[in-house]
Write an enzyme that holds these catalytic residues in place. Structure first.
Site, PDB file in Angstrom:
ATOM      1  N   HIS A  63       0.819  -1.212   0.000  1.00 25.07           N
ATOM      2  CA  HIS A  63       0.000   0.000   0.000  1.00 25.07           C
ATOM      3  C   HIS A  63       0.856   1.267   0.000  1.00 25.07           C
ATOM      4  O   HIS A  63       0.320   2.366  -0.134  1.00 25.07           O
ATOM      5  CB  HIS A  63      -0.991  -0.017   1.163  1.00 25.07           C
ATOM      6  CG  HIS A  63      -0.403   0.237   2.500  1.00 25.07           C
ATOM      7  ND1 HIS A  63      -0.169  -0.748   3.421  1.00 25.07           N
ATOM      8  CD2 HIS A  63       0.000   1.381   3.083  1.00 25.07           C
ATOM      9  CE1 HIS A  63       0.353  -0.226   4.512  1.00 25.07           C
ATOM     10  NE2 HIS A  63       0.467   1.067   4.326  1.00 25.07           N
ATOM     11  N   ASP A 107       0.180  -7.630   1.283  1.00 25.53           N
ATOM     12  CA  ASP A 107       0.593  -6.222   1.383  1.00 25.53           C
ATOM     13  C   ASP A 107       2.116  -6.126   1.473  1.00 25.53           C
ATOM     14  O   ASP A 107       2.691  -5.881   2.534  1.00 25.53           O
ATOM     15  CB  ASP A 107      -0.070  -5.582   2.605  1.00 25.53           C
ATOM     16  CG  ASP A 107       0.103  -4.071   2.646  1.00 25.53           C
ATOM     17  OD1 ASP A 107       0.440  -3.483   1.592  1.00 25.53           O
ATOM     18  OD2 ASP A 107      -0.097  -3.485   3.727  1.00 25.53           O
ATOM     19  N   SER A 200       3.971   2.798   8.155  1.00 21.59           N
ATOM     20  CA  SER A 200       3.629   1.775   7.165  1.00 21.59           C
ATOM     21  C   SER A 200       4.843   1.364   6.351  1.00 21.59           C
ATOM     22  O   SER A 200       5.676   2.185   5.984  1.00 21.59           O
ATOM     23  CB  SER A 200       2.560   2.283   6.210  1.00 21.59           C
ATOM     24  OG  SER A 200       1.334   2.405   6.859  1.00 21.59           O
TER      25      SER A 200
END
Length: 247
Positions: A63, A107, A200
């Site tokens: 992402h 991911d 992230s």
């Protein structure tokens, strides 16, 4: 993580029923050079973390994908040039072919550096896992993400958090019907400590191996809402095959 539903270590917004979350809440400032595999992904400013796994390859979250990325290695204070940094543009950015932006399954992405990193005391690689993460194992999570569970305070210096791997049963109970076999939870069910926005793509290292990638969560440091991480062990073959095919 965010007071909203969020992705626990994401830099850019993603059109999913989560909100980006990539920061460290309840942690501490890392000792300088203590996390030499940590990288900052930059597109004008820091937006995600990543981990150096070889001289020319970085692993991050799917992402976190952007078409143009500069990888910044050897960073501690991302607002100051300290003399140990290496800024290297991405030559290839390869997201997992089965990445699902809705549920954030698979991911993970790989970044090939345009030139190899220089390995030294400030920049070094982290090993891939040889076994899946065991519940109860203490891990180190790091990043430059938000340090507040409500509001925003983005640190200049790299933040660290020590947290345990939770059982898959507790992970699934925290997020019913949302946890796949490619995900696991790390953190504290009582809340107060977590990754958050800006973290992230960053590393979860357990016993010297890269076991996780900051992926998603509901808010930051909320009770019964631990951080959810990509299980790197499931992708070791894909990582090795992709690197071999793009060497």
């Amino acid at each position: 993580m965010n007071p909203l539903l969020i992705l626990a270590f994401v830099g850019a917004a993603v059109a999913v029923p989560f909100d980006d979350d990539d920061k460290i809440v309840g942690g501490y400032t890392c000792e300088e050079n203590s996390v030499p595999y940590q990288v900052s992904l930059n597109s004008g400013s820091h937006f995600c973390g990543g981990s150096l796994i070889s001289e020319q390859w970085v692993v991050s979250a799917g992402h976190c994908y952007k078409p143009h990325i500069q990888v910044r290695l050897g960073e501690h204070n991302i607002e100051v040039l300290e003399g140990n940094e290496q800024f290297i543009n991405a030559a290839k950015i390869i997201r997992h072919p089965k990445y699902n932006r809705i549920i954030l399954n698979n991911d993970i992405m790989l970044i090939k550096l345009s030139t190899p990193a220089v390995i030294n005391a400030h920049v070094s690689t982290i090993s891939l896992p040889t076994a899946p993460p065991a519940a109860g194992t203490e891990c180190l999570i790091s990043g430059w993400g938000n340090t507040l569970s409500s509001g925003a305070d983005y640190p200049d210096e790299l933040q660290c958090l020590d947290a345990p791997v939770l059982t898959q049963a507790k992970c699934k109970a925290s997020y019913p019907l949302k946890i796949t076999s490619n995900m696991f939870c790390v953190g504290f069910l009582e809340g107060g400590k977590d990754s958050c926005q800006g973290d992230s793509g960053g590393p979860v290292v357990c016993n010297g191996q890269l076991q996780g990638i900051v992926s998603w969560g509901y808010g930051c440091a909320q009770k019964r809402r631990p951080g959810v991480y990509t299980k790197v062990y499931n992708y070791v073959d894909w990582i090795k095959d992709t690197i071999a095919a793009n060497s």
